[in-house]
Structures are given as C-alpha cells and as structure tokens.
Design an enzyme around this catalytic site. Structure first.
Site, PDB file in Angstrom:
ATOM      1  CG  ASP A   1     -29.251 -25.729 -10.246  1.00 23.83           C
ATOM      2  OD1 ASP A   1     -28.545 -25.283 -11.180  1.00 23.83           O
ATOM      3  OD2 ASP A   1     -28.857 -25.781  -9.065  1.00 23.83           O
TER       4      ASP A   1
ATOM      5  CE1 TYR B   1     -20.419 -13.712 -17.523  1.00 23.71           C
ATOM      6  CE2 TYR B   1     -19.056 -12.128 -18.719  1.00 23.71           C
ATOM      7  CZ  TYR B   1     -20.236 -12.848 -18.593  1.00 23.71           C
ATOM      8  OH  TYR B   1     -21.221 -12.704 -19.533  1.00 23.71           O
TER       9      TYR B   1
ATOM     10  CE  LYS C   1     -20.500 -15.971 -20.532  1.00 22.35           C
ATOM     11  NZ  LYS C   1     -21.737 -16.746 -20.732  1.00 22.35           N
TER      12      LYS C   1
HETATM   13  P1  NAD Z   1     -29.552 -12.774 -17.225  1.00 21.37           P
HETATM   14  O1  NAD Z   1     -28.876 -12.824 -15.894  1.00 21.37           O
HETATM   15  O2  NAD Z   1     -30.665 -11.809 -17.405  1.00 21.37           O
HETATM   16  O3  NAD Z   1     -30.065 -14.217 -17.632  1.00 21.37           O
HETATM   17  C1  NAD Z   1     -29.385 -15.402 -17.291  1.00 21.37           C
HETATM   18  C2  NAD Z   1     -30.417 -16.377 -16.779  1.00 21.37           C
HETATM   19  O4  NAD Z   1     -29.741 -17.632 -16.479  1.00 21.37           O
HETATM   20  C3  NAD Z   1     -31.089 -15.918 -15.478  1.00 21.37           C
HETATM   21  O5  NAD Z   1     -32.493 -15.840 -15.648  1.00 21.37           O
HETATM   22  C4  NAD Z   1     -30.704 -16.982 -14.477  1.00 21.37           C
HETATM   23  O6  NAD Z   1     -31.726 -17.272 -13.539  1.00 21.37           O
HETATM   24  C5  NAD Z   1     -30.420 -18.170 -15.374  1.00 21.37           C
HETATM   25  N1  NAD Z   1     -29.577 -19.157 -14.675  1.00 21.37           N
HETATM   26  C6  NAD Z   1     -28.511 -18.911 -13.872  1.00 21.37           C
HETATM   27  N2  NAD Z   1     -28.064 -20.051 -13.349  1.00 21.37           N
HETATM   28  C7  NAD Z   1     -28.875 -21.044 -13.843  1.00 21.37           C
HETATM   29  C8  NAD Z   1     -28.919 -22.439 -13.622  1.00 21.37           C
HETATM   30  N3  NAD Z   1     -28.049 -23.059 -12.797  1.00 21.37           N
HETATM   31  N4  NAD Z   1     -29.872 -23.149 -14.262  1.00 21.37           N
HETATM   32  C9  NAD Z   1     -30.786 -22.534 -15.075  1.00 21.37           C
HETATM   33  N5  NAD Z   1     -30.786 -21.209 -15.300  1.00 21.37           N
HETATM   34  C10 NAD Z   1     -29.835 -20.471 -14.677  1.00 21.37           C
HETATM   35  O7  NAD Z   1     -28.381 -12.502 -18.288  1.00 21.37           O
HETATM   36  P2  NAD Z   1     -28.465 -12.090 -19.824  1.00 21.37           P
HETATM   37  O8  NAD Z   1     -28.019 -10.692 -19.926  1.00 21.37           O
HETATM   38  O9  NAD Z   1     -29.770 -12.481 -20.387  1.00 21.37           O
HETATM   39  O10 NAD Z   1     -27.310 -13.013 -20.432  1.00 21.37           O
HETATM   40  C11 NAD Z   1     -27.578 -14.201 -21.146  1.00 21.37           C
HETATM   41  C12 NAD Z   1     -26.252 -14.824 -21.574  1.00 21.37           C
HETATM   42  O11 NAD Z   1     -25.533 -13.893 -22.388  1.00 21.37           O
HETATM   43  C13 NAD Z   1     -25.335 -15.203 -20.435  1.00 21.37           C
HETATM   44  O12 NAD Z   1     -24.615 -16.371 -20.762  1.00 21.37           O
HETATM   45  C14 NAD Z   1     -24.370 -14.042 -20.382  1.00 21.37           C
HETATM   46  O13 NAD Z   1     -23.132 -14.408 -19.812  1.00 21.37           O
HETATM   47  C15 NAD Z   1     -24.239 -13.710 -21.856  1.00 21.37           C
HETATM   48  N6  NAD Z   1     -23.807 -12.313 -22.089  1.00 21.37           N
HETATM   49  C16 NAD Z   1     -24.644 -11.286 -21.804  1.00 21.37           C
HETATM   50  C17 NAD Z   1     -24.225  -9.991 -22.022  1.00 21.37           C
HETATM   51  C18 NAD Z   1     -25.103  -8.809 -21.730  1.00 21.37           C
HETATM   52  O14 NAD Z   1     -24.688  -7.681 -21.983  1.00 21.37           O
HETATM   53  N7  NAD Z   1     -26.313  -8.994 -21.240  1.00 21.37           N
HETATM   54  C19 NAD Z   1     -22.926  -9.749 -22.519  1.00 21.37           C
HETATM   55  C20 NAD Z   1     -22.100 -10.824 -22.780  1.00 21.37           C
HETATM   56  C21 NAD Z   1     -22.554 -12.109 -22.580  1.00 21.37           C
END
Ligand code: NAD
Length: 329
Positions: A56, A151, A155
């Site tokens: 975590d 959110y 960021k």
């Molecule tokens: P996702 O939710 O699929 O993956 C995020 C992962 O982080 C999850 O597997 C979750 O379990 C893990 N996580 C959460 N809290 C945690 C903790 N305390 N310790 C360890 N792991 C933890 O999201 P994603 O789409 O793969 O996004 C990845 C990153 O990209 C994120 O930072 C997200 O904000 C950013 N982002 C994504 C998008 C998109 O369109 N997918 C757009 C803008 C930004």
C-alpha cells in the site's frame, strides 16, 4: 540484482501499469519490479518473470521498500476511475497525494535517478473546456488553476511537487498529462470504467441480449480525444528518456463527440441502437482535446493510432471478458 537497470512500476496491477510492465520486461537491459495494492491474482496482467510486490503505497514504509535499489520509477498508482467515480469520490482521489508524496520522498532517499509521474488532462482549467467546439488544450492552460475538483487538484499539486523535488533535491522528474487512455486489459465494468470501455460494454451487451437501446451519459455532444494504450506506452518511454522537465500533454488530438464514439462501436459490433440520453449522469467538461504542438516540437512524435483501429482491439477484448463473465455466472 543483475547488471540490468532496476526499474519500478507502481500501479502495476492496473490498466496502464500492467501494459507498461509488459513492455519494459521485453527490454533486456531492464530489471522490472512491479507493485500494486491489490493481490497479484487481481492484477490485469501478471508476469512471473518480474518481481511482483503487494504494497500500500500510501504508507511511507511501503514506498521505501518499493524504491529500494531502484534507478527509475514509473508512478502509475492512483485511486481513480472514469467520471462516475471521480465526481463521486473526491476525497479518495485526493488521498492519492499520499502515494505521490511518500513515493517522491522514498525515491529521493533511495537515490533514484529518474521519476515519471502520470498526471492527467483533468488538471486543465474548467473555464477553458466549456464548449464542445473546444480549442485544444496547451500545457500553459493549466494556469490560472481551476482543475477538476478532487482528482484534478491532486494531480496538479503532485505535478508541482515533482517540479520542486527536481529543483530542490536534484531528482530528475518527468510528468505526462494523459488524455483518456483506452485499450484491452483495463476496467470495463463495475463503476470505475471510462467512456470507451463503458460504451463498448453497453453496445456488446445490447447486441448479446437483443436489446434495442443504450444509455449515454450527457447529451452525446460532449467532445473528447482518446489515446490507444500503445501510443501511451511509446509516449511514456520517450518522455522518460527525454530532457523535458515540465509537464507535457500525452494524448490523441483526434477529436470526436461521444455520439461519434458510439457510432464507431456500433459499426464494429454490427448493430444500430436507440440512444437514451441521461442528462443528470456525470459527464465531465463539455469539450477537451490535446494540443500536441509541444510534444511534436520536443519529440518529433505524437500519438497517431486511429480511434476506430484502437476500438476494434478494445471491443474484441471486452467481448471476450463479457462472454467469460456470463459463462461463469
Ligand atoms: P488503474 O485504476 O487501472 O490503475 C491504478 C492502479 O493503482 C490500480 O491497480 C490500483 O490498485 C493501484 N493503486 C491504487 N492505490 C494504490 C496504493 N495505495 N498502493 C499501490 N497501488 C495502488 O488506472 P490507470 O488507468 O492504469 O491509470 C494509471 C495512472 O494514469 C493513474 O495515475 C491515473 O490517474 C493516470 N491517468 C489515467 C488516465 C486514463 O485514461 N486511464 C488518464 C489520465 C491519467
């Protein structure tokens, strides 16, 4: 560890993190450590040949364990989801600041050389996204600050923390502002899914059950751009390897309305459905597109995979997941 460069991917059990591990493990010069808070069995992609750790990362001690011996960190861990999640879970979204703060501290203390932070187009000021006929967002449009509540504020704050860790402690940081990433091996139901996966699931479900209509959040006229995961991965590596110290857009500039996204998915699935517009559902800003001038200038590259091509691959994968779920029920 071997003579290979040790790299950490956080959020490795998630959508983008899982794909990034898949990509980095193919590089013979790298030794990958993958970390997520979820049990490994729940990760979208699991690779027994990399070091997998369940931690975590809101906890500083966990961040210290994760960063120990690492030279590069790709931080993709966050508590996040599509509009339905982030509009209703602002405190949870803001608590990701604990991940970003503790991971930066631990990375700096562990002698990490380069640190990548996944920021978001949600940092952009809301007053620049009021019209569907949107001007693409330039990096400077994040200020004066008026980001997505919860959110987006988290960021934007974490972006600045990266900058100050660079300035004050010499930790090299790279920050990409992702614009809507989609593709296989990501969330497609359960409430955290984003528009492309949600639309694909709804259309596939209607087709499988002889349904005649689907619900669309908003009036369908909102505009967005969507980046296929392969472009995202290419961009992450290029930005990490570059000398770009300021936040940079990483997104497609192929602007479509949500209705056009539905048209594409209907074409792929081979159905035509009535659309029930739910005007009280979360729909986000009216228009958002990525201005790719800076990434073109600095990298001579920008995302280019067509939405129709990426959605074909995404629909194929979601169809398989949907059918597997139905079989197990
Ligand atoms: P996702 O939710 O699929 O993956 C995020 C992962 O982080 C999850 O597997 C979750 O379990 C893990 N996580 C959460 N809290 C945690 C903790 N305390 N310790 C360890 N792991 C933890 O999201 P994603 O789409 O793969 O996004 C990845 C990153 O990209 C994120 O930072 C997200 O904000 C950013 N982002 C994504 C998008 C998109 O369109 N997918 C757009 C803008 C930004």
């Amino acid at each position: 560890m071997s003579g290979r460069r040790p790299v950490l991917v956080t959020g490795a059990g998630g959508f983008i993190g899982g794909h990034l591990v898949a990509r980095l493990r193919e590089d013979p010069d790298l030794q990958v450590r993958a970390v997520d808070v979820k049990p490994v069995g729940q990760w979208y992609q699991q690779f027994p040949d990399v070091e997998n750790m369940v931690l975590d990362l809101q906890e500083i001690d966990a961040c210290r364990k994760a960063c120990e011996g690492m030279l590069d960190v790709y931080n993709l861990a966050a508590d996040m989801g599509g509009m339905g999640f982030i509009e209703n879970n602002k405190a949870l979204c803001m608590l990701s600041v604990l991940i970003n703060t503790h991971l930066l501290q631990a990375a700096n203390a562990a002698g990490v050389e380069r640190y990548f932070f996944a920021s978001s187009a949600c940092v952009y000021a809301a007053d620049k996204q009021v019209s569907e006929d949107v001007e693409p967002l330039r990096e400077s449009d994040a200020y004066p600050a008026l980001p997505e509540d919860g959110y987006g504020w988290e960021k934007l704050f974490s972006e600045r923390m990266c900058r100050h860790f660079s300035e004050d402690f010499g930790l090299q940081t790279r920050v990409a502002r992702f614009h809507n990433v989609y593709g296989p091996h990501g969330t497609w139901d359960g409430g955290r899914e984003k528009a492309p996966a949600a639309v694909a699931r709804k259309v596939l479900h209607a087709a499988a059950t002889d349904g005649t209509s689907i619900e669309i959040w908003g009036d369908g006229k909102q505009t967005r751009s969507f980046m296929y995961i392969d472009d995202c991965l290419d961009g992450i590596r290029k930005i990490m390897d570059s000398d770009i110290e300021e936040p940079i857009n990483l997104g497609s500039d192929e602007l479509v309305t949500i209705n056009q996204l539905v048209d594409i998915v209907e074409g792929i699935v081979g159905v035509e459905l009535e659309r029930d517009y739910n005007l009280s559902a979360p729909k986000g800003v009216n228009g958002r597109n990525s201005d790719n001038t800076m990434i073109q200038e600095r990298l001579g590259w920008a995302p280019s995979i067509k939405l129709a091509d990426g959605m074909q691959l995404t629909c194929d994968w979601i169809k398989g997941e949907y059918e597997a779920q139905n079989r197990s029920e």
